[in-house]
Design a protein around this motif. Structure first.
Motif, PDB file in Angstrom:
ATOM      1  N   VAL A  58      56.580   7.097 126.030  1.00  0.00           N
ATOM      2  CA  VAL A  58      57.732   6.865 125.054  1.00  0.00           C
ATOM      3  C   VAL A  58      57.617   5.581 124.743  1.00  0.00           C
ATOM      4  O   VAL A  58      57.776   5.152 123.419  1.00  0.00           O
ATOM      5  CB  VAL A  58      59.168   7.352 125.735  1.00  0.00           C
ATOM      6  CG1 VAL A  58      60.277   6.608 124.779  1.00  0.00           C
ATOM      7  CG2 VAL A  58      59.240   8.940 125.826  1.00  0.00           C
ATOM      8  N   GLU A  59      57.800   4.466 125.584  1.00  0.00           N
ATOM      9  CA  GLU A  59      57.756   3.130 125.150  1.00  0.00           C
ATOM     10  C   GLU A  59      56.398   2.708 124.490  1.00  0.00           C
ATOM     11  O   GLU A  59      56.441   1.984 123.540  1.00  0.00           O
ATOM     12  CB  GLU A  59      57.698   2.214 126.720  1.00  0.00           C
ATOM     13  CG  GLU A  59      58.978   2.373 127.478  1.00  0.00           C
ATOM     14  CD  GLU A  59      60.023   1.506 126.848  1.00  0.00           C
ATOM     15  OE1 GLU A  59      59.985   0.906 125.712  1.00  0.00           O
ATOM     16  OE2 GLU A  59      61.308   1.745 127.474  1.00  0.00           O
ATOM     17  N   GLN A  60      55.176   3.083 124.813  1.00  0.00           N
ATOM     18  CA  GLN A  60      54.160   2.840 124.355  1.00  0.00           C
ATOM     19  C   GLN A  60      53.982   3.469 122.858  1.00  0.00           C
ATOM     20  O   GLN A  60      53.570   2.808 121.745  1.00  0.00           O
ATOM     21  CB  GLN A  60      52.756   3.326 124.908  1.00  0.00           C
ATOM     22  CG  GLN A  60      51.407   2.814 124.441  1.00  0.00           C
ATOM     23  CD  GLN A  60      50.264   3.271 125.080  1.00  0.00           C
ATOM     24  OE1 GLN A  60      50.156   4.360 125.630  1.00  0.00           O
ATOM     25  NE2 GLN A  60      49.762   2.305 125.617  1.00  0.00           N
ATOM     26  N   THR A  61      54.522   4.352 122.616  1.00  0.00           N
ATOM     27  CA  THR A  61      54.654   5.071 121.400  1.00  0.00           C
ATOM     28  C   THR A  61      55.468   4.638 120.636  1.00  0.00           C
ATOM     29  O   THR A  61      55.153   4.285 119.634  1.00  0.00           O
ATOM     30  CB  THR A  61      55.093   6.733 121.515  1.00  0.00           C
ATOM     31  OG1 THR A  61      54.331   7.471 122.162  1.00  0.00           O
ATOM     32  CG2 THR A  61      55.366   7.381 120.022  1.00  0.00           C
ATOM     33  N   ILE A  62      56.611   4.009 120.947  1.00  0.00           N
ATOM     34  CA  ILE A  62      57.556   3.116 120.089  1.00  0.00           C
ATOM     35  C   ILE A  62      56.827   1.992 119.690  1.00  0.00           C
ATOM     36  O   ILE A  62      57.101   1.331 118.496  1.00  0.00           O
ATOM     37  CB  ILE A  62      58.792   2.680 121.139  1.00  0.00           C
ATOM     38  CG1 ILE A  62      59.799   4.119 121.121  1.00  0.00           C
ATOM     39  CG2 ILE A  62      59.599   1.608 120.537  1.00  0.00           C
ATOM     40  CD1 ILE A  62      60.909   3.922 122.116  1.00  0.00           C
ATOM     41  N   ARG A  63      56.163   1.278 120.551  1.00  0.00           N
ATOM     42  CA  ARG A  63      55.412   0.127 120.035  1.00  0.00           C
ATOM     43  C   ARG A  63      54.408   0.419 119.026  1.00  0.00           C
ATOM     44  O   ARG A  63      54.165  -0.259 118.014  1.00  0.00           O
ATOM     45  CB  ARG A  63      54.705  -0.505 121.279  1.00  0.00           C
ATOM     46  CG  ARG A  63      55.564  -1.073 122.231  1.00  0.00           C
ATOM     47  CD  ARG A  63      54.863  -2.014 123.353  1.00  0.00           C
ATOM     48  NE  ARG A  63      53.874  -1.408 124.144  1.00  0.00           N
ATOM     49  CZ  ARG A  63      53.815  -0.750 125.259  1.00  0.00           C
ATOM     50  NH1 ARG A  63      55.272  -0.718 125.976  1.00  0.00           N
ATOM     51  NH2 ARG A  63      53.011  -0.242 125.962  1.00  0.00           N
ATOM     52  N   MET A  64      53.989   1.549 119.105  1.00  0.00           N
ATOM     53  CA  MET A  64      52.735   1.894 118.280  1.00  0.00           C
ATOM     54  C   MET A  64      53.385   2.263 116.764  1.00  0.00           C
ATOM     55  O   MET A  64      52.921   1.728 115.591  1.00  0.00           O
ATOM     56  CB  MET A  64      52.000   3.258 118.530  1.00  0.00           C
ATOM     57  CG  MET A  64      51.188   2.808 119.542  1.00  0.00           C
ATOM     58  SD  MET A  64      50.714   4.210 120.628  1.00  0.00           S
ATOM     59  CE  MET A  64      49.656   5.328 119.437  1.00  0.00           C
ATOM     60  N   VAL A  65      54.617   2.901 116.700  1.00  0.00           N
ATOM     61  CA  VAL A  65      55.307   3.279 115.640  1.00  0.00           C
ATOM     62  C   VAL A  65      56.036   1.865 115.153  1.00  0.00           C
ATOM     63  O   VAL A  65      55.749   1.724 113.962  1.00  0.00           O
ATOM     64  CB  VAL A  65      56.276   4.333 115.911  1.00  0.00           C
ATOM     65  CG1 VAL A  65      57.471   4.361 114.623  1.00  0.00           C
ATOM     66  CG2 VAL A  65      55.899   5.661 116.358  1.00  0.00           C
ATOM     67  N   ASP A  66      56.252   1.088 115.851  1.00  0.00           N
ATOM     68  CA  ASP A  66      56.715  -0.089 115.179  1.00  0.00           C
ATOM     69  C   ASP A  66      55.725  -1.259 114.556  1.00  0.00           C
ATOM     70  O   ASP A  66      56.029  -2.070 113.763  1.00  0.00           O
ATOM     71  CB  ASP A  66      57.440  -1.256 116.395  1.00  0.00           C
ATOM     72  CG  ASP A  66      58.846  -0.530 116.731  1.00  0.00           C
ATOM     73  OD1 ASP A  66      59.349   0.314 116.013  1.00  0.00           O
ATOM     74  OD2 ASP A  66      59.292  -0.941 117.598  1.00  0.00           O
ATOM     75  N   ALA A  67      54.321  -0.966 114.936  1.00  0.00           N
ATOM     76  CA  ALA A  67      53.304  -1.762 114.429  1.00  0.00           C
ATOM     77  C   ALA A  67      52.592  -0.810 113.244  1.00  0.00           C
ATOM     78  O   ALA A  67      52.041  -1.321 112.442  1.00  0.00           O
ATOM     79  CB  ALA A  67      52.192  -1.640 115.537  1.00  0.00           C
ATOM     80  N   GLY A  68      53.302   0.307 112.860  1.00  0.00           N
ATOM     81  CA  GLY A  68      52.779   0.795 111.622  1.00  0.00           C
ATOM     82  C   GLY A  68      52.520   2.294 111.875  1.00  0.00           C
ATOM     83  O   GLY A  68      52.065   2.897 110.595  1.00  0.00           O
TER      84      GLY A  68
END
Length: 668
Positions: A58-68
């Motif tokens: 979940v945390e890694q996915t959020i970082r990816m979404v925030d990156a675009g």
């Protein structure tokens, strides 16, 4: 003059319109973010953490979404991981993230059938979903081959039914490294085999009235990848299909090499208007992939409108006849053109030309004590000095280029050559008997100056463009030369102003941003020509970029297009939840001890999914086989199994030494 000349490129499809336009695909719904049709080109990436680590995913996915990232792919190697996708999805929704999830499936149809009920999209690999790869060569009769297709239909149909019921999209993702024995036996290790591998599954889907499909043709070799996508589009059109395309170069590696290799493959297809979603595969943290993909895609978001509003002249095409490339040139001065490797030019006219140490930036290391230069595999072939004269003696094997008025005033012109405008060359009273470089553009082919040009065996063209769709303009130049029967070598030049690099990559500010963007832009602009065999040299003109970076990027582009090998190549996967060791750390460790082995291709794979297949394109392979266990390959042949990771690199080096391919660094 007509603007619809059709080029026949290796591999099939090429946009027949010389103005920029996208290949129109059907719209596919993936959660709340549709793909294809008139939608923007979508950005995606893949998690690297263990899928059973719900919070970490979940945390890694959020970082990816925030990156675009607009879609996030997660591996599901078995039913338990597929089931845990539901927990990850709930965790994301609890944090306010509705990003569509994609389950990545290999080998396990039952996991795919579970995942298809949970996520918005499922990726299946036709090479290993209902097929197998043991490197067996099988001589199929037509009836036996058809029986295999019927077996696959039966095994694949349940997943299609679930996707129809739940409204789940599907990507049929062919990988060059994991073509099945059945496909390999009939089609070989070819783009045609890659395309047919996907088309078989696509036909099954259509037979079952399921059309919510996306297709990909990935390879670690950008040239193979480009040819496969072009052929796929040609075959789809022939069969009345227009499914969205997922673009990516698999196992691209990290750093500059990974970005350049990705841009050569992805950018080439984007230039031709192909591609509906992009994933850049880097051996780095996944949130670093989206900004690179965004920088590639953003060049095309308004290109059609920009060309129309700026009212540029249409790209010059001499006729509507079909023209076949690659363009074959003659060899000039046994140094440029013909079968010789492409040459590299770098501008040093703005440097301190009183200091011989500046040449280290272009690959010539000055030894002050012995007053001599040392060169290496990435020493440039030409330096451009414009109208500036150095106050030190240049290396004897480095060719210098001057503007013609300055060159004409020199008394000793050994290894020193002029650059002319077309008008200057026609009017020149004195010319170099060895090599004359003439600036030219596509438009100048219709000029009076070109009509007056007397071609001889000393001439090399320096091809420039000011067109917004510059790659197509330069590519058409080669077709035009073919049509009028000219075989003069052509050096490619593209100029980039500081303004070309303005604005952040994605939403992430990066102090290295101009360099990062140049890596992507130049790899696209030059790579799209070089992969088709066009160009006898390259000159990246970017005044705001350090000279050593221009040199490095130039050689990196030639390496990625396989047109000039000057260093070790690493085929390194981007890591995922299947990875069995720290891929980034291992890649750097292997690179640190082998990066002096010019020409070798070493594959570093986190698991077995694409490992053996990609070994076919690599000289050696280092593949995760289990916790703390590595299998070592020579090409696709297993040499040692289950080696401890503590000893695996030493064992790999020993294999290279036993094969007689090891070179001590002090010998270089």
């Amino acid at each position: 003059m007509k603007a619809n000349t059709k080029l026949i490129l290796p591999g099939g499809y090429c946009n027949s319109k010389l103005e920029y336009s996208r290949f129109k695909t059907r719209e596919v719904n993936i959660g709340d973010i549709p793909m294809g049709g008139d939608n923007p080109i979508r950005i995606q990436s893949m998690t690297t953490i263990d899928t059973m680590d719900t919070l970490g995913s979940v945390e890694q996915t959020i970082r990816m979404v925030d990156a675009g990232c607009e879609y996030v792919r997660i591996t599901a190697p078995s039913i338990k991981e597929a089931e845990n996708l539901a927990n990850i999805k709930r965790g994301l929704q609890a944090r306010g993230y509705q990003v569509p999830l994609v389950a990545d499936i290999h080998f396990t149809p039952n996991a795919a059938e579970v995942a298809a009920r949970i996520v918005e999209k499922v990726r299946v690999n036709p090479g290993n979903y209902a097929d197998k790869k043991k490197f067996d060569q099988i001589d199929y009769t037509d009836s036996a081959y058809q029986a295999e297709l019927e077996r696959i239909h039966k095994k694949f149909a349940p997943l299609v039914g679930i996707c129809k019921e739940y409204g789940t999209a599907m990507r049929i993702g062919t990988n060059h490294g994991s073509l099945s024995d059945r496909i390999m036996s009939r089609y070989g290790d070819t783009p045609e085999g890659m395309v047919e591998s996907a088309m078989e599954f696509m036909r099954i889907c259509e037979d079952l009235n399921y059309y919510n499909l996306v297709v990909s043709m990935k390879s670690s070799n950008p040239q193979v990848m480009v040819q496969a996508y072009r052929l796929l589009v040609e075959r789809m059109v022939a069969e009345g299909m227009n499914y969205p395309l997922h673009l990516g170069v698999t196992e691209a590696g990290d750093g500059e090499d990974g970005r350049i290799k990705s841009a050569v493959g992805i950018g080439t297809l984007l230039e031709d208007g192909l591609g509906d979603t992009v994933r850049v595969s880097l051996t780095e943290e996944p949130e670093k992939e989206a900004p690179v993909a965004i920088a590639l895609v953003n060049r095309y978001s308004k290109r059609k409108q920009e060309i129309e509003t700026q009212e540029q002249q249409p790209i010059l095409a001499f006729s509507s006849a079909k023209t076949t490339i690659p363009y074959t040139s003659k060899e000039v001065n046994t140094f440029v053109g013909g079968s010789l490797v492409p040459r590299v030019i770098v501008d040093i006219s703005g440097k301190n030309l009183k200091d011989p140490f500046i040449l280290s930036d272009v690959g010539y290391r000055y030894d002050l004590i012995n007053d001599k230069y040392h060169m290496g595999d990435q020493s440039v072939d030409f330096v451009y000095l414009g109208d500036q004269l150095p106050s030190f003696t240049m290396p004897g094997n480095l060719k210098q280029l001057y503007n013609y008025p300055t060159w004409r005033q020199l008394t000793n012109t050994t290894n020193i050559h002029p650059i002319f405008t077309l008008e200057e060359f026609n009017a020149a009273g004195s010319k170099d008997p060895v090599l004359n470089i003439i600036r030219i553009s596509n438009e100048l082919l219709q000029s009076t100056h070109f009509e007056l040009l007397q071609l001889d065996d000393s001439i090399v063209f320096l091809l420039e463009t000011s067109h917004l769709h510059g790659m197509a303009d330069q590519r058409q130049f080669f077709a035009n030369l073919q049509e009028i029967g000219i075989d003069t070598p052509v050096i490619l030049q593209r100029s980039y102003a500081t303004a070309d690099f303005s604005g952040p990559i994605g939403d992430i500010m990066n102090p290295e941003e101009p360099i990062s963007k140049l890596q992507l832009y130049a790899a696209t602009d030059f790579g799209a020509l070089l992969v088709d065999g066009l160009g006898s040299g390259i000159w990246i003109d970017a005044k705001s970029i350090p000279t050593d970076k221009l040199s490095s990027i130039s050689f990196g582009i030639l390496q990625a297009t396989r047109s000039r090998i000057s260093k070790t190549e690493y085929i390194s996967c981007p890591s995922c939840g299947r990875t069995l060791f720290d891929l980034q750390e291992t890649t750097q460790m292997i690179r640190s001890r082998t990066n002096h082995l010019k020409g070798l291709k070493i594959a570093i794979m986190g698991c077995i999914v694409n490992g053996p297949g990609e070994m076919a394109d690599a000289d050696y392979g280092y593949v995760g086989a289990g916790p703390d266990k590595i299998t070592l390959y020579r090409s696709k042949e297993v040499v040692k199994k289950n080696v401890s990771s503590a000893n695996a690199l030493d064992e790999l080096i020993e294999i290279i030494k036993n094969d007689g391919l090891w070179v001590a660094e002090e010998e270089i």
